[in-house]
Design an enzyme around this catalytic site. Structure first.
Site, mmCIF file in Angstrom:
data_model
loop_
_atom_site.group_PDB
_atom_site.id
_atom_site.type_symbol
_atom_site.label_atom_id
_atom_site.label_comp_id
_atom_site.label_asym_id
_atom_site.label_seq_id
_atom_site.Cartn_x
_atom_site.Cartn_y
_atom_site.Cartn_z
ATOM 1 C CG ASN A 206 8.292 -77.998 14.553
ATOM 2 O OD1 ASN A 206 8.134 -77.148 13.513
ATOM 3 N ND2 ASN A 206 8.617 -78.953 14.709
ATOM 4 C CB ILE A 207 3.086 -73.805 16.918
ATOM 5 C CG1 ILE A 207 2.335 -74.336 15.332
ATOM 6 C CG2 ILE A 207 3.615 -72.338 16.474
ATOM 7 C CD1 ILE A 207 0.989 -73.532 15.103
ATOM 8 C CG HIS B 50 7.565 -69.645 14.541
ATOM 9 N ND1 HIS B 50 7.562 -69.868 13.449
ATOM 10 C CD2 HIS B 50 8.252 -68.320 14.400
ATOM 11 C CE1 HIS B 50 8.228 -69.416 12.654
ATOM 12 N NE2 HIS B 50 8.693 -68.229 13.184
ATOM 13 C CB CYS C 180 -13.128 -59.676 30.038
ATOM 14 S SG CYS C 180 -12.189 -60.117 28.696
ATOM 15 N N GLY D 281 15.037 -81.009 9.374
ATOM 16 C CA GLY D 281 13.585 -80.797 8.831
ATOM 17 C C GLY D 281 13.101 -79.034 8.821
ATOM 18 C CB THR D 282 14.041 -75.987 9.590
ATOM 19 O OG1 THR D 282 13.890 -74.504 9.217
ATOM 20 C CG2 THR D 282 15.362 -76.158 10.164
ATOM 21 C CG ASN E 31 15.256 -80.949 4.915
ATOM 22 O OD1 ASN E 31 14.360 -81.709 4.273
ATOM 23 N ND2 ASN E 31 14.953 -79.892 5.606
ATOM 24 N N PRO E 32 15.006 -84.403 4.021
ATOM 25 C CG PRO E 32 13.178 -85.161 3.675
ATOM 26 C CD PRO E 32 14.004 -84.602 4.753
HETATM 27 ZN ZN LIG Z 1 -10.888 -61.734 29.148
#
Ligand SMILES: [Zn+2]
Length: 258
Positions: free
Chosen positions: A108-109, A125, A162, A200-201, A226-227
């Site tokens: 998860n992110i 990730h 920049c 859950g994966t 997990n379902p």
């Molecule tokens: Zn920059």
């Protein structure tokens, strides 16, 4: 009744080292869309541009047409904004407090494990709230730089120092896993765990299913919450077919019964 929950709680009570492997199903209990990679918002798999979401959210597209990638990053970011960790993340952090050699390996992110207090954490990730410039060393957070995806800004966002392209610290489709995460995965693979739990994966990535397979081969108890049925379901010792937050809460209560 000696339920699956009781059995798993007994194993956890005796364990010193537990590895939790988590995916979208855990954050789904926080109201987040379930992701396939990072593109799960898109069930029909095609974007307005007529290209697959995997292509829109690829490292290659970010280079060629950052405005397209950012359009979808923005949609994902705003779908996640205002959501927070749930009881499942909380229980995992509580178990780490109790057993300091507990680890979390997550796809998860959303950063929810970190927010809930997990310290031994591998965000394989990346983390969508971290932003950085692709040209210079400028770093910021989505909270500060994009007002948490609250106010519309011109995309793609440009570096204030920049004018380089700003991107989130996540692994886009077609990109390599970060060196640090690979190292950490390698390190936890050398630790003898007492229990390995997949939450859950679907375990489609080898670096997610790998530790479960290795545990199984070493005779270490394996659990899946997990379902749905997944590629790991037939492999684990204990398969709990239910939601993540609710199940983890039940396990925690059982562990702490006098
Ligand atoms: Zn920059």
């Amino acid at each position: 009744m000696y339920t699956l929950i009781t059995q798993v709680a007994e194993i956890f009570k005796k364990a010193d080292r537990i590895l939790f492997i988590t995916g979208a199903g855990l954050s789904a209990d926080s109201g987040l869309p379930t992701y396939r990679g990072i593109g799960g918002l898109y069930d029909d798999k095609h974007t307005d541009e007529g290209i697959p979401i995997e292509e829109a959210l690829s490292g290659d597209m970010l280079k060629r047409h950052p405005e397209i990638t950012w359009k979808y990053l923005w949609q994902i970011g705003s779908a996640c904004s205002g959501k927070k960790f749930n009881r499942g993340h909380e229980v995992i952090a509580l178990i780490e407090k109790m057993k300091s050699e507990t680890w979390v390996l997550t796809q998860n992110i959303d950063g929810f494990h970190r927010d809930a207090g997990s310290k031994n954490l591998i965000e394989v990730h990346g983390n969508a709230s971290e932003l950085y410039c692709t040209k210079c060393s400028f770093k910021s957070s989505s909270q500060n730089f994009l007002s948490g995806y609250g106010t519309a800004i011109q995309i793609p966002p440009k570096c204030p120092e920049c004018k380089g392209l700003i991107r989130p610290n996540v692994v886009l489709f077609g990109e390599m896993l970060p060196e640090k995460a690979l190292k950490q995965i390698y390190e936890i693979e050398t630790i003898r765990m007492d229990a390995v739990l997949s939450v859950g994966t679907s375990g489609v990535f080898p670096y997610i299913s790998g530790p479960v397979i290795m545990a199984r081969q070493a005779g270490v108890p394996t659990v899946e919450i997990n379902p749905c049925d997944t590629g790991l379901s037939d492999m684990v010792d204990f398969k709990i077919k239910a939601g993540a937050a609710e199940t983890l809460d039940r396990i925690w209560k059982e562990m702490n019964k006098a």
